[in-house]
Design a protein around this motif. Structure first.
Motif, PDB file in Angstrom:
ATOM      1  N   UNK A  23       0.821  -1.212   0.000  1.00 65.56           N
ATOM      2  CA  UNK A  23       0.000   0.000   0.000  1.00 65.56           C
ATOM      3  C   UNK A  23       0.859   1.268   0.000  1.00 65.56           C
ATOM      4  N   UNK A  24       2.171   1.087   0.151  1.00 67.85           N
ATOM      5  CA  UNK A  24       3.145   2.179   0.165  1.00 67.85           C
ATOM      6  C   UNK A  24       2.966   3.133   1.346  1.00 67.85           C
ATOM      7  N   UNK A  25       2.391   2.638   2.435  1.00 61.94           N
ATOM      8  CA  UNK A  25       2.342   3.417   3.677  1.00 61.94           C
ATOM      9  C   UNK A  25       3.752   3.479   4.265  1.00 61.94           C
ATOM     10  N   UNK A  26       4.490   2.377   4.126  1.00 61.67           N
ATOM     11  CA  UNK A  26       5.898   2.307   4.525  1.00 61.67           C
ATOM     12  C   UNK A  26       6.647   1.734   3.326  1.00 61.67           C
ATOM     13  N   UNK A  27       7.768   2.355   2.978  1.00 58.28           N
ATOM     14  CA  UNK A  27       8.427   2.041   1.707  1.00 58.28           C
ATOM     15  C   UNK A  27       9.020   0.645   1.602  1.00 58.28           C
ATOM     16  N   UNK A  28       9.610   0.152   2.699  1.00 55.83           N
ATOM     17  CA  UNK A  28      10.272  -1.151   2.636  1.00 55.83           C
ATOM     18  C   UNK A  28       9.677  -2.114   3.653  1.00 55.83           C
ATOM     19  N   UNK A  29       9.625  -3.382   3.286  1.00 55.04           N
ATOM     20  CA  UNK A  29       9.043  -4.386   4.165  1.00 55.04           C
ATOM     21  C   UNK A  29       9.857  -4.560   5.446  1.00 55.04           C
ATOM     22  N   UNK A  30      11.184  -4.444   5.338  1.00 54.33           N
ATOM     23  CA  UNK A  30      12.016  -4.577   6.539  1.00 54.33           C
ATOM     24  C   UNK A  30      11.735  -3.435   7.513  1.00 54.33           C
ATOM     25  N   UNK A  42      -5.805   3.331  -3.158  1.00 52.98           N
ATOM     26  CA  UNK A  42      -7.154   2.764  -3.163  1.00 52.98           C
ATOM     27  C   UNK A  42      -7.285   1.597  -2.185  1.00 52.98           C
ATOM     28  N   UNK A  43      -6.162   1.059  -1.702  1.00 52.31           N
ATOM     29  CA  UNK A  43      -6.181  -0.067  -0.784  1.00 52.31           C
ATOM     30  C   UNK A  43      -6.618   0.326   0.624  1.00 52.31           C
ATOM     31  N   UNK A  44      -6.524   1.608   0.954  1.00 50.42           N
ATOM     32  CA  UNK A  44      -6.857   2.057   2.304  1.00 50.42           C
ATOM     33  C   UNK A  44      -7.472   3.452   2.258  1.00 50.42           C
ATOM     34  N   UNK A  45      -8.116   3.830   3.361  1.00 46.81           N
ATOM     35  CA  UNK A  45      -8.586   5.205   3.506  1.00 46.81           C
ATOM     36  C   UNK A  45      -8.168   5.699   4.886  1.00 46.81           C
ATOM     37  N   UNK A  46      -7.749   6.952   4.954  1.00 46.57           N
ATOM     38  CA  UNK A  46      -7.321   7.549   6.211  1.00 46.57           C
ATOM     39  C   UNK A  46      -8.563   7.991   6.973  1.00 46.57           C
ATOM     40  N   UNK A  47      -8.743   7.438   8.179  1.00 45.02           N
ATOM     41  CA  UNK A  47      -9.895   7.796   8.999  1.00 45.02           C
ATOM     42  C   UNK A  47      -9.607   9.096   9.724  1.00 45.02           C
ATOM     43  N   UNK A  48      -8.419   9.176  10.352  1.00 45.71           N
ATOM     44  CA  UNK A  48      -8.026  10.413  11.011  1.00 45.71           C
ATOM     45  C   UNK A  48      -6.523  10.471  11.224  1.00 45.71           C
TER      46      UNK A  48
END
Length: 85
Positions: free
Chosen positions: A10-17, A74-80
């Motif tokens: 979802x690219x919320x965090x760039x790397x899996x590690x 599109x995978x997520x929506x920011x609630x707050x």
């Protein structure tokens, strides 16, 4: 899907590690419960992630193994979003 993989796809965090480190530091909760990198997430789950001085609450809309950069939001929506002191 694993939490660390979702955060990367979802690219919320760039790397899996990096996603694994953040989860293992206890900075992520899934539906109110402390989450580890291997925690399973599904559609409708609510994540609370602590990024530095702010808390971001996110609702998962969809899960995909591979997604293009322009479709990742599109995978997520920011609630707050809230600042913490």
């Amino acid at each position: 899907m694993r939490l660390d993989k979702f955060l990367k796809v979802s690219r919320l965090i760039k790397r899996r590690t990096l996603a694994k480190e953040v989860a293992d530091q206890g900075r992520i909760t899934v539906n109110g419960n402390q989450a580890k990198a291997a925690s399973t997430v599904s559609k409708g789950d609510e994540l609370v992630i602590r990024f530095g001085q702010k808390l971001v609450t996110i609702k998962i809309n969809d899960l995909k193994e591979v997604v293009r950069k322009d479709e990742a939001e599109m995978l997520y929506s920011v609630v707050k979003e809230e600042k913490i002191d």
